[in-house]
Write a protein that holds these residues in place. Structure first.
Motif, short mmCIF file in Angstrom:
data_model
loop_
_atom_site.label_atom_id
_atom_site.label_comp_id
_atom_site.label_asym_id
_atom_site.label_seq_id
_atom_site.Cartn_x
_atom_site.Cartn_y
_atom_site.Cartn_z
N ALA A 73 2.40 2.88 -8.68
CA ALA A 73 1.95 2.42 -7.37
C ALA A 73 2.06 3.53 -6.32
O ALA A 73 1.14 3.71 -5.49
CB ALA A 73 2.75 1.19 -6.92
N GLU A 74 3.15 4.28 -6.34
CA GLU A 74 3.31 5.34 -5.35
C GLU A 74 2.24 6.41 -5.53
O GLU A 74 1.71 6.94 -4.55
CB GLU A 74 4.72 5.93 -5.45
CG GLU A 74 5.79 4.98 -4.96
CD GLU A 74 7.21 5.54 -5.14
OE1 GLU A 74 7.35 6.63 -5.76
OE2 GLU A 74 8.15 4.87 -4.68
N PHE A 75 1.90 6.70 -6.76
CA PHE A 75 0.85 7.69 -7.01
C PHE A 75 -0.52 7.13 -6.62
O PHE A 75 -1.30 7.82 -5.96
CB PHE A 75 0.86 8.07 -8.49
CG PHE A 75 -0.27 8.98 -8.90
CD1 PHE A 75 -0.23 10.34 -8.60
CD2 PHE A 75 -1.38 8.47 -9.56
CE1 PHE A 75 -1.26 11.18 -8.97
CE2 PHE A 75 -2.42 9.30 -9.95
CZ PHE A 75 -2.37 10.67 -9.63
N ALA A 76 -0.81 5.90 -7.02
CA ALA A 76 -2.13 5.31 -6.75
C ALA A 76 -2.37 5.17 -5.24
O ALA A 76 -3.54 5.18 -4.81
CB ALA A 76 -2.25 3.95 -7.43
N ALA A 77 -1.33 5.03 -4.47
CA ALA A 77 -1.47 4.87 -3.03
C ALA A 77 -1.92 6.15 -2.33
O ALA A 77 -2.48 6.10 -1.23
CB ALA A 77 -0.17 4.35 -2.42
N VAL A 78 -1.67 7.29 -2.94
CA VAL A 78 -1.95 8.57 -2.26
C VAL A 78 -2.88 9.48 -3.03
O VAL A 78 -3.40 10.46 -2.47
CB VAL A 78 -0.64 9.33 -1.96
CG1 VAL A 78 0.27 8.49 -1.07
CG2 VAL A 78 0.10 9.69 -3.24
N ALA A 79 -3.11 9.25 -4.31
CA ALA A 79 -3.92 10.18 -5.12
C ALA A 79 -5.36 10.24 -4.62
O ALA A 79 -5.92 9.25 -4.17
CB ALA A 79 -3.89 9.74 -6.58
#
Length: 266
Positions: A260-266
């Motif tokens: 989730a943390e990656f998908a929010a900013v990638a």
């Protein structure tokens, strides 16, 4: 062919959210993601599917010549994204599906906004200075055992792959999943998985990439995670405080958080 039927596609979560596609590994199906889906579905549109030959996919679509290499599976992923007209997706590939995602992203880069490579291995065989974790004799023995007694192989290997011997129910779940797979299909997929070498493909990745490894993993040791991280330009590496090859079952909260943390900013 309708990919919803062929790959038993299911969609959940936020209709207007960023799309996160979850792709399972060898011997599994989309059910392996069930513990991380609620957390992801609260923020994203989540797409799950079964590879042909797994789960509730259309078994009549399986052809040995197509699925004897990972490219056949990668072609299916691209077809799925095309038919659903999905763009800027974050593709989460577990185990062998990490390399399937790498191949698919190379074929259709406009569809991919990010890759999460969960316990990946681009090559399981040791080769010179490269440590994949297995000698050729190891792999030959593994494949021979699988081909001669698939159910016995499943009962032996699944707990090793899962790790967490203090939580035998996890190993049992993976054993059951393996045993639901048609042995003929499993043999072909196993050869495609354990004999593949996708090291050269890593340098071709252009999408933002997160490599997720576990502190202890008998199938994809940390040397492999470090290799993938070093080989994918601009990638990030997260090491979960987890054991085994399937952290979406053994450490679902930490796995969902990393995705989730990656998908929010990638």
């Amino acid at each position: 062919m309708d990919v919803f039927h062929r790959n038993h596609v299911t969609v959940t979560g936020q209709p207007d959210g960023r799309v996160v596609v979850l792709s399972h590994g060898f011997g599994c199906d989309q059910n392996i993601w069930r513990l991380v889906v609620p957390a992801l579905a609260a923020r994203f549109k989540v797409v799950l599917f079964d590879h042909v030959g797994a789960g509730r996919s259309d078994m009549t679509a399986w052809r040995e010549e197509r699925y004897s290499s990972l490219n056949g599976y990668a072609d299916d992923v691209v077809a799925l994204l095309d038919e659903l007209d999905l763009r800027d997706v974050v593709f989460v590939g577990h185990s062998v599906s990490a390399m399937i995602g790498v191949l698919a992203a190379a074929d259709a880069p406009s569809r991919f906004g990010g890759l999460v490579l969960l316990t990946p291995s681009p090559c399981y065989l040791d080769d010179g200075d490269y440590r994949g974790g297995f000698s050729r004799a190891d792999i030959d023995e593994l494949l021979e055992s699988l081909e001669s007694n698939y159910l016995g192989w499943s009962a032996t290997m699944a707990p090793v792959i899962m790790g967490n011997p203090d939580r035998p129910e996890l190993g049992q779940e993976l054993t059951n999943s393996f045993c639901r797979t048609d042995p003929r299909i499993a043999r072909v997929f196993a050869r495609a998985t354990f004999l593949s070498d996708n090291r050269a493909d890593l340098a071709l990745v252009t999408a933002p990439t997160l490599v997720v490894e576990c502190t202890q993993d008998a199938i994809a040791p940390r040397e492999v995670g470090a290799y993938v991280h070093a080989s994918v330009p601009g990638s990030a590496l997260v090491t979960l405080d987890a054991t085994g090859h399937c952290p979406q079952l053994s450490a679902p909260e930490a796995t969902a958080r990393a995705i989730a943390e990656f998908a929010a900013v990638a």
